[in-house]
Structure formats: C-alpha cells, structure tokens
Design an enzyme around this catalytic site. Structure first.
Site, mmCIF file in Angstrom:
data_model
loop_
_atom_site.group_PDB
_atom_site.id
_atom_site.type_symbol
_atom_site.label_atom_id
_atom_site.label_comp_id
_atom_site.label_asym_id
_atom_site.label_seq_id
_atom_site.Cartn_x
_atom_site.Cartn_y
_atom_site.Cartn_z
ATOM 1 N N LYS A 1 -0.974 1.921 4.954
ATOM 2 C CA LYS A 1 -0.701 1.457 3.592
ATOM 3 C C LYS A 1 -1.915 0.777 2.980
ATOM 4 C CE LYS A 1 1.337 -3.077 4.621
ATOM 5 N NZ LYS A 1 0.250 -3.860 4.002
ATOM 6 N N THR A 2 -2.650 -0.011 3.775
ATOM 7 C CA THR A 2 -3.836 -0.678 3.232
ATOM 8 C C THR A 2 -4.868 0.352 2.782
ATOM 9 O OG1 THR A 2 -3.475 -2.594 4.662
ATOM 10 C CG2 THR A 2 -5.682 -2.332 3.723
ATOM 11 N N ASP B 1 1.175 -5.623 -2.656
ATOM 12 C CA ASP B 1 1.310 -5.305 -1.232
ATOM 13 C C ASP B 1 2.470 -6.090 -0.632
ATOM 14 O OD1 ASP B 1 0.726 -4.239 1.241
ATOM 15 O OD2 ASP B 1 -0.848 -5.678 1.702
ATOM 16 N N GLU B 2 3.054 -5.586 0.446
ATOM 17 C CA GLU B 2 4.150 -6.250 1.180
ATOM 18 C C GLU B 2 5.285 -6.648 0.225
ATOM 19 O OE1 GLU B 2 4.195 -6.117 4.244
ATOM 20 O OE2 GLU B 2 2.197 -6.289 5.120
ATOM 21 N N ARG C 1 5.263 -2.334 17.130
ATOM 22 C CA ARG C 1 3.981 -2.997 17.421
ATOM 23 C C ARG C 1 3.256 -2.288 18.566
ATOM 24 N NH1 ARG C 1 3.313 -4.168 13.060
ATOM 25 N NH2 ARG C 1 5.247 -3.011 12.802
ATOM 26 N N GLN D 1 10.989 -3.400 7.298
ATOM 27 C CA GLN D 1 10.260 -4.530 7.878
ATOM 28 C C GLN D 1 10.459 -5.801 7.066
ATOM 29 O OE1 GLN D 1 6.311 -3.587 9.779
ATOM 30 N NE2 GLN D 1 6.477 -1.732 8.555
#
Length: 692
Positions: A33-34, A224-225, A611, A255
């Site tokens: 995503k970044t 973002d987020e 993770r 998430q």
C-alpha cells in the site's frame, strides 16, 4: 514520465492511473500500500499538480517522512508535497493561521500528555476533589475518559457506562472537571492533542470562508491507514474534500483493531455510502507471506460478516503449513517456544527475525521466565517487562512486608499508595515499626491498628484502607496458623479480593489488564510454596533481565521480539509464534461482551497471522489460568480448515477440535452512512463540545 505500468502490479497501477474522484483502496496485508500511495503522489506531481494542492495524511510522522523520501527518490528532491503529516500535524499548521477565529492567539501552546495531566490535577483540586481522602479517578484516568468522549463524539456519561461503570456515580463531577479543564486551557492560550482535531473541525464547520479556501486548495487528498480514523478525523477529511471530491483513502477493514482508542471501523465500511459514486480498488497480491499462511488468514477473516470481501494471494511458493500445538500447561508451552526459537536459529533464521505475539501482556510472563533461563535475549514491545510493571511491584511489596516487617523500602511503596498518606506520614509509620520491639518478628492487625494514631485524620482514612487489605492477608495466615506454611499464591489471591483493586481502578484506565497480570503472577507463584524463595526468584528475574541485555552476543545476533499484537501491526518477521490462543484469553472475554467485539478480536488474530513470512506457530495450553472460565483451544482455531494446518496435541498426540461456539450471535452489519451534511454534523458536533 515514470513507467508506472512496469513499476507496479496491475492492481496498484489501476489505483495510480484511475484514482481521481472518491476512491477507496482496500489494501490487504503485505500488498504494497505504501508503494501504491507513493507512486500515486509521484503520478500527480508528474501531471503538473501543484505540490501545495496535495494533502497526504498519515498516522505517524515516520510514515510521512518515509513517503516523502520515496517520492523524492523517484522524482528528485525538488518534487515534494508541502502538506504531508499526521492529522495532528496538519491541524496544527492550519490552526496556527486561523486560531483567532476560535478565540485563541496564533502563538498558542501545545500541551503534551504530562502538561495535560498536571492541568487536570489542578482542575481536580479546584472542583474540591480530594483524592487523598477518597478514591476518585486519577488525572490520567480522567484524561482517558474525556479524550475518548471527544474523539468518539460521546457524552461523559455514555463513556463511563461503556468503559468505567464503577465511576458512573461521579459522572456529574467528571463533567464539571472537563468543563473546568477546557476553560483553563483556553485561558492559557493552550491546546492539548485532542483540541487540535476538535478545533480544526470546529473551524471548518463554523467558518465558511476557511472551509471554502482549504477545500479548494486541496485538490487531491490521500489518507493512509483509513481504517484507524475516528469520527472527528473522518469528518475533517470529508469537509476538506468537499469541493474537488478527489479523496483517496487507503486501508484494510480486516486490520481495524483500535476501537479502544475510539477508532471507528464504520468510517471505512460506510465510505461508499457517504460517497455513492466512489470507486473501490482491492490490493490482494501479498508480497510477504507464503500461500500456506495466507490460506489460514483468509479462512479466519472470512468468518466476519461486517467487512469487504478480499482474498489475499501470495507471490511466493508453498512452504510449510502453519502449526497448531497444544500443551499441558503454560510452562510446557513456554518450553516448546524457547526450544523452537533455538532450533530455528540453528537452522539459519536470525533471532531478530523472529517474534512472539500475544493478545494481552499477562500472557507473556511464563515465557519471559523461560527465555531468561535459556539466556535468549529479547526486546519487549508494547509495554514493560512483566516483573518491572508497577502493579506487579506493588503486589510483591505487600508480600515483602508480610514476610519481613523491617523492609522499609516495601513499606514505603505500600503506604504511599494509600489516600492521605504521603512520604512524611509513611516514614512515621516505618520509624514506629522499626523501633517497636513489642511487635516482634511478625505482627497482627491489632498491633498495626495502634500505629494509625500517629497520622492525621486524612491519613487515618488511608491507614484504615491499608488495614482492611492487611486483614485479608492476615486471614490467610490464621488459616494455616504458621507463617512458614502461607503460600505466595494464597496471598496474591487475597490481594485480588481486597481494596487494592479499587486503587488500581482509580489510578489506571487499563486496570482490568493489570488485574490479569496479577492473576498470572498468582499462577506463577502456585508452583512455589515457600514465600521467601518466591520473593527471591521474583527479584532475581527483574535483575537478571537487565543483565541479559548487557551480554556481548546480543549485538551480534540481535534480540527476539516479544510484542502485543496491537504493537506488531505493520511489522513482519520470518517466524512468528502466537502465544496463548486459548479459550478465555483470545478472544478476550471482555471483548465478547462488547458490541462488535468478537469481530474485532478476529481481526486482531488475522493481523497476528499475517505478520509471518514463512513460519507460523499458534500455541495454547490445555489448562487455562486459574481464573479462566475455559481452557483449551480458542474458537478462532476451531474455525480454521484442518487441512491447512499441522495439529500437534499435548505430548505429540493429535488434537481434536470441537465445533466453534454457538454462544456468540453473528453480528450483522447494516449500512447507515449518508453524504456529509454540514448543518446536521455541525449541530451534533457543537452539542458534544458543549458537554465537554
């Protein structure tokens, strides 16, 4: 012009090229995503968009700097977005220009958390609340209550009912303190962190010229987020995007795990209802985990009903199945994890490429002891190591004065916890204890009761609280009739049923978690019948943990990461152990009683799974803690297709899972969003401000 089509996968490229208008980008774990956001910004700059007309909002300054650095690496240092940072950072910059419209001067100060707590203490005194003579929420707890109410746009009364029902009796007092706190900040020309957001939204709603200027300036807005935004943050973005409507929000509803901070998952779930013409993109190509791990993750999150459907696909090859291991108890579980960590290290996995994750900090204690025994260095994230936690030190101090009446240091800690007793009063008691030969090697409640006459009337209130606690401990002694027979776990259990728990609730907003820690300490103490030996072992645990970090091989190998799952979000490791995936612990029992709590717990489990890159171990004890309602596997483990995992029972036997619990009703999501309405939201927001 960059060759975006070859730099990105097809899903990412679609976002970069077609990201005009309202856009929701559902970015699965490890999907880049970044990278997508960075290339979208670069694309806009290459199109000739003025850098000051792009607003890039992140949740950490570190993330903002990383994105700026990556844009510069693509286009050169002269291509920089001038409006980039966290919500608070952006709000500060805007308010610096327009603070006068809200009654502030432009040179207003920002109160950090300590400054805010000190001011809250002043407000407590001004409202006539004397915490030295009665139990009342501490300044820190009050900060948490008021902050949650403001960010969630709730009343004080509703927040108390939801999070602190025992303090509901003080709702009017807390509301008055909140009002006084607000007045004093204004008089001091100062804002706390929450004010930055609420005042920005207030400015945008009240000042049409400012709203129009900023909404016209920010031609493109990227967030973002987005799944972690609260109501106020989402409303700020909606207002700023009201003119051009080029709003691109990136996040993953799967998430969303921070509701305890007032994050509202409905912001992302209802985005297309607030913006009916929104385009929805999905980033489902995962560059982190093996297909084996993603198969498990997809199966787990599919159980949630309030979500956007996604199916993560790995670019890697199949490797080894995630393993689920059952153990007789927590000690055996910890021994296995330590053994496996050393095996993986010997197989070539660096120790700092491994992590142990857990739902709550109390689950780490037994493993911490085992790692210390094995001389395995670790870095504890998301809190303080078990034996260094203040409430654990409190309990040990009570046990120390029971074991050794001359322990002045322990007495000082215990007495200073009581209302009305400060350092000077505590020293009077300590001097009397140490100077009294009549009390002898041990004492009883009557002996101690006489010492209270040396205190002021306020001090005697706290002294009586202490005596009530001590009398419960004394009852344990009388049960056995011999101090040598008193077990440490009996004393700890007694303290859990004493007024000490009232102290915890008044001082800490996470007091329930702290009580869980103390329950875990009792479990740890249950194997030790000698109080003196137990206290010695506990003290050595604390000092030995510090010594481990000084060893030279730590720098050579790095450290294992021990972390709560909340703190692990956004990170990744070669090997991940999810500890204590047991009924009663994960999902958290308290969360099951909260609205939408089960689904957030499942999202938390999903975050933990994703993770891991190559190795994933999920472990649980067959016997839960002494206070757990149930032991055995979590319902989340029971939801996983058994063909996707390797199951290993206690002592190597196959574990037989039962069907998932039918006790928890499915949660149904009903969209209630609508297009942003200035007047309606203005009325609602101003009403909430009046209450606070």
């Amino acid at each position: 012009m960059l060759d975006y089509e070859n730099l990105l996968n097809s899903q990412q490229y679609s976002v970069v090229k077609m990201g005009d208008g309202p856009c929701l980008v559902l970015a699965g774990a490890g999907s880049g995503k970044t990278r997508t956001i960075v290339h979208r910004v670069a694309y806009l700059l290459e199109k000739g968009i003025d850098p000051s007309h792009i607003l890039l909002v992140t949740f950490t300054n570190k993330a903002a700097k990383e994105m700026q650095h990556r844009v510069a690496a693509l286009l050169g240092k002269d291509k920089q977005v001038t409006w980039s940072g966290t919500f608070h950072h952006i709000a500060f910059r805007i308010l610096k220009q327009y603070a006068a419209l809200l009654g502030y001067q432009n040179n207003f100060s920002i109160l950090d958390s300590e400054d805010a707590k000190d001011l809250m203490k002043v407000c407590l005194k001004l409202e006539g609340v004397d915490r030295k003579s009665k139990r009342f929420p501490s300044a820190k707890v009050l900060q948490g209550i008021i902050s949650y109410a403001r960010n969630a746009e709730m009343t004080i009364e509703d927040v108390l009912e939801l999070k602190h029902p025992n303090w509901s009796v003080f709702a009017d007092d807390i509301a008055r303190i909140a009002t006084e706190y607000k007045k004093r900040k204004m008089a001091a020309n100062a804002m706390d962190f929450d004010d930055l957001l609420t005042n920005l939204l207030l400015l945008l709603l009240q000042s049409q010229p400012v709203r129009e200027k900023l909404s016209k300036q920010f031609e493109y807005i990227l967030v973002d987020e987005y799944q972690d935004t609260n109501k106020i943050q989402a409303n700020i973005i909606d207002v700023l995007a009201s003119h051009h409507k080029n709003i691109l929000v990136v996040g993953d509803d799967a998430q969303s795990i921070y509701s305890f901070r007032a994050a509202d998952i409905d912001n992302i779930l209802q985005f297309e209802h607030r913006f009916p013409d929104a385009k929805i993109f999905k980033l489902e190509t995962n560059y982190r985990s093996t297909p084996n791990i993603l198969d498990v993750a997809n199966t787990v999150i599919a159980q949630n009903t309030s979500q956007f459907e996604k199916n993560l696909q790995s670019v890697g090859e199949y490797f080894t199945k995630p393993e689920v291991q059952a153990f007789a108890d927590k000690i055996e579980e910890a021994e296995f994890v330590a053994d496996r960590i050393l095996e993986l290290r010997d197989e070539g996995v660096p120790i700092n490429h491994m992590a142990v994750l857990f739902r709550a900090s109390h689950l780490s204690q037994v493993l911490e002891v085992e790692l210390t025994k094995r001389d395995i260095p670790y870095d504890y994230r998301g809190g303080v190591r078990f034996f260094e936690r203040s409430h654990i030190k409190d309990i040990l101090a009570y046990l120390r004065i029971f074991h050794n009446k001359d322990d002045a240091i322990a007495w000082s800690r215990v007495l200073n916890m009581q209302v009305g007793i400060g350092p000077a009063s505590a020293q009077k008691i300590i001097d009397a204890l140490q100077g009294s030969a009549a009390i002898g090697a041990w004492f009883d409640g009557e002996d101690l009761g006489r010492l209270g006459s040396k205190l002021s009337s306020r001090g005697q209130v706290g002294w009586n609280d202490f005596l009530q606690i001590f009398e419960i401990m004394e009852a344990v002694y009388k049960k056995y009739g011999d101090i040598e027979k008193v077990t440490p776990s009996d004393l700890i259990d007694a303290l859990l049923d004493s007024k000490y728990t009232e102290y915890l609730e008044s001082e800490y907003d996470n007091y329930r978690d702290r009580m869980k820690d103390i329950e875990q300490l009792s479990d740890f103490a249950a194997v030790q019948t000698d109080l003196g030996k137990f206290l010695g072992e506990a003290s050595m645990q604390e000092s030995f943990q510090g010594a481990v970090t000084d060893k030279t091989h730590v720098d050579d190998e790095g450290k294992l990461v021990m972390s709560t799952i909340h703190q692990a979000k956004g990170l990744e490791w070669e090997a991940v152990f999810i500890l204590g995936v047991a009924q009663g612990d994960f999902p958290n029992e308290r969360a099951l009683r909260e609205d939408k709590g089960l689904e957030e717990e499942r999202r938390l489990f999903y975050v933990a799974i994703t993770r891991a890159r190559k190795y994933l171990h999920m472990t649980y004890p067959l016997v839960g803690s002494f206070r757990s309602v149930l032991g055995g596997p979590s319902m989340f483990l029971q939801e996983i297709d058994k063909d996707l995992i390797e199951e290993i029972g206690a002592f190597g036997a196959e574990t037989v899972f039962s069907d998932p619990s039918d006790d928890v009703d499915d949660i149904e999501y009903v969209p209630e969003g609508e297009i942003f309405d200035y007047e309606r939201n203005k009325r609602s927001f101003l009403k909430s401000l009046d209450e606070l």
